[in-house]
Design an enzyme around this catalytic site. Structure first.
Site, PDB file in Angstrom:
ATOM      1  N   GLU A   1       0.826  -1.224   0.000  1.00 43.68           N
ATOM      2  CA  GLU A   1       0.000   0.000   0.000  1.00 43.68           C
ATOM      3  C   GLU A   1       0.852   1.263   0.000  1.00 43.68           C
ATOM      4  OE1 GLU A   1      -2.973  -0.377   3.117  1.00 43.68           O
ATOM      5  OE2 GLU A   1      -4.257  -1.504   1.753  1.00 43.68           O
TER       6      GLU A   1
ATOM      7  N   GLU B   1      -5.702  -8.336  -1.093  1.00 44.76           N
ATOM      8  CA  GLU B   1      -6.431  -8.124   0.168  1.00 44.76           C
ATOM      9  C   GLU B   1      -7.867  -7.763  -0.170  1.00 44.76           C
ATOM     10  OE1 GLU B   1      -4.851  -5.389   3.093  1.00 44.76           O
ATOM     11  OE2 GLU B   1      -2.786  -5.964   2.623  1.00 44.76           O
TER      12      GLU B   1
HETATM   13  C1  BGP Z   1      -4.639  -2.722   4.748  1.00 44.85           C
HETATM   14  C2  BGP Z   1      -3.307  -3.219   5.232  1.00 44.85           C
HETATM   15  C3  BGP Z   1      -3.351  -4.419   6.107  1.00 44.85           C
HETATM   16  C4  BGP Z   1      -4.614  -4.620   6.886  1.00 44.85           C
HETATM   17  C5  BGP Z   1      -5.886  -4.178   6.208  1.00 44.85           C
HETATM   18  C6  BGP Z   1      -7.097  -4.050   7.108  1.00 44.85           C
HETATM   19  O1  BGP Z   1      -4.604  -1.342   4.712  1.00 44.85           O
HETATM   20  O2  BGP Z   1      -2.453  -3.539   4.155  1.00 44.85           O
HETATM   21  O3  BGP Z   1      -2.165  -4.477   6.855  1.00 44.85           O
HETATM   22  O4  BGP Z   1      -4.508  -4.342   8.193  1.00 44.85           O
HETATM   23  O5  BGP Z   1      -5.738  -2.946   5.538  1.00 44.85           O
HETATM   24  O6  BGP Z   1      -6.999  -2.901   7.889  1.00 44.85           O
HETATM   25  P1  BGP Z   1      -7.227  -2.905   9.449  1.00 44.85           P
HETATM   26  O7  BGP Z   1      -6.340  -3.951   9.994  1.00 44.85           O
HETATM   27  O8  BGP Z   1      -6.862  -1.567   9.898  1.00 44.85           O
HETATM   28  O9  BGP Z   1      -8.660  -3.211   9.642  1.00 44.85           O
END
Ligand code: BGP
Length: 484
Positions: free
Chosen positions: A176, A381
């Protein structure tokens, strides 16, 4: 009927700092994630000055995958995973980031973990920098604000490619990378580039750190091609479609600039050059970005082999008379409050953390990337953070998670079948409950596998299967043909 080729990479994704724990075991040094406290729903995490006794640092133990990985990978194997995306914690390999020699114990840990994946026929998909740079690089160099970090990253990447050649086929450089364009939210600049001090010109510094990371990424791509020509190396973009709020041309132009500012990173990764609109923006703003001709040539040589992206939500944007061009930079972020040029989208519902839910946006995203870059894509993701309830018999009925994933997978199938997008895989976030990156909570759960641990850090760490575990197993078994 099966929708995907037989080798489609169905699986799940996590990041080392969010599940491994063992923060100071096996010679590991502290990373930036180790100085971030637990926040909460709507409560940002704090960054402390070093590790302070008595503070709650959820990543220190996380879910202790460091000792449970065999058990966890066996559960992924039981679901039929073809791919497991995780990251290599840089601080296990180079505890300080600028060390002369790598730490053998850290390298051996990943050797064994990757071997374990292969025992179950699971392909590791590995990110090199997922919000976990060495803390030492933040305090001593201000992270990627300093060009010396380019060489440290390249050295780390080369050690990994050489060591895991033949074991890891799919790599990604920076997770990201474009999220820092929402700076000066300090924790984004820290997570993506270990920039601890954002100074008094944070936007200019953000562009400088971003350029340095893109150069480091291009050098890693080049090194990977040299060392292991059979591997594929991609980038990773946080993608949220930015819809124009209305058909007023002003809103449409705003949307165009919104895309420019959020996604120019992908132009560099996939086309090998900084786009003209960004050069013009720097000129207009009077930003003095250090980027030499030699570095421009490196960017050209570091074009990625595929585009990985995360997809959770979409945003809407509207032009403001007092601000003629989009500024996500000033805008709020979900869970922290929406402001600036991001406006609510009346057509979408949101999660308990205020993230808009938009399955069709995933089809839009796949089309957006494919028509611009004509490169293979990977959804690395996509998932649903929710509060889960454990019943008296220990079961968890997470039908809401199944609904979310089903609708997104449907949209993905349409993008492949109707729109002709070339898609390598889908690794949902996150197959097992882990520490949330934005809030540091454990109770923001994404998993098919429940982990007995709460926000206060209490629990046995026992793993159990949720309803969605069996659902996803069936989805993989039928190669996406049966989603109900
Ligand atoms: C993305 C990241 C992850 C993950 C996901 C969910 O931004 O790459 O590391 O955490 O989001 O976000 P969160 O864990 O804040 O709910």
């Amino acid at each position: 009927m099966a929708h995907f080729p037989k080798d489609f990479l169905w699986g799940g994704a996590v990041a080392a700092h969010q599940l491994e724990g063992g923060w100071n075991k096996g010679g590991k040094g502290p990373s930036i994630a180790d100085v971030m406290t637990a926040g909460g729903n709507g409560i940002p995490r704090r960054i402390t000055d070093g590790v302070i006794e008595g503070e709650n640092y959820p990543n220190h133990e996380a879910i202790d995958f460091y000792t449970h990985y065999r058990e966890d990978i066996a559960l992924f194997g039981e679901m039929g995973f073809k791919a497991f995306r995780t990251s290599i914690a840089w601080t296990r390999i180079f505890p300080n980031g600028d060390d002369a020699e790598p730490n053998e114990e850290g390298l051996a840990f990943y050797d064994d973990m990757f071997d374990c994946c292969h025992e179950y026929g699971i392909e590791p998909v590995i990110t090199l920098q997922h919000f976990e740079m060495p803390y030492h690089l933040a305090t001593e160099y201000n992270g990627f604000a300093d060009k010396r970090c380019i060489d440290f990253f390249e050295r780390f990447a080369r050690v990994c490619f050489e060591r895991y050649k033949g074991k890891v086929k799919y790599w990604m450089t920076f997770n990201e990378i474009n999220n820092q364009s929402a700076a000066p939210i300090a924790h984004h600049m820290l997570q993506e580039g270990a920039v601890l001090n954002i100074g008094d010109k944070p936007e200019e510094l953000m562009y400088q750190a971003s350029i340095n990371e893109l150069i480091a990424s291009a050098k890693a791509v080049k090194a990977c091609h040299e060392i292991d020509p059979d591997a594929m190396i991609g980038c990773m973009i946080a993608f949220c479609p930015l819809y124009a709020k209305t058909c007023d041309p002003k809103d449409q132009m705003e949307k165009t600039w919104a895309d420019h500012k959020r996604y120019w990173y992908c132009d560099v990764h996939a086309k090998g050059r900084v786009p003209a609109y960004i050069f013009r923006y720097w000129e207009r703003m009077g930003f003095n970005i250090d980027l030499s001709d030699e570095e421009i040539a490196i960017l050209k040589e570091g074009i990625v082999d595929y585009i990985g992206f995360s997809y959770y939500m979409s945003f809407a944007t509207a032009a403001r008379d007092d601000n003629p061009e989009f500024n996500f930079y000033e805008a709020g972020i979900p869970g922290v409050g929406q402001a600036g040029d991001i406006v609510p989208n009346e057509f979408l519902k949101t999660t308990d953390w205020g993230w808009p839910v938009d399955p069709l946006g995933l089809r839009y995203a796949l089309n957006w990337f494919y028509e611009r870059y004509d490169q293979p894509l990977m959804i690395v993701e996509n998932g649903f953070g929710a509060y889960d309830k454990v019943e008296a018999d220990g079961s968890v009925d997470d039908s809401y998670r199944i609904d979310y994933l089903r609708e997104h997978i449907r949209a993905m199938i349409d993008a492949v079948e109707k729109d002709g997008v070339n898609l390598l895989g889908y690794t949902m976030w996150a197959p097992i409950d882990i520490v949330s990156a934005s809030s540091g909570e454990m109770d923001k759960r994404y998993g098919f596998i429940y982990v007995d641990k709460n926000n206060a850090g209490e629990g046995t760490l026992a793993r159990s299967r949720k309803k969605s575990f069996y659902w996803y197993k069936h989805v993989i078994e039928t190669n996406g043909a049966e989603l109900d």
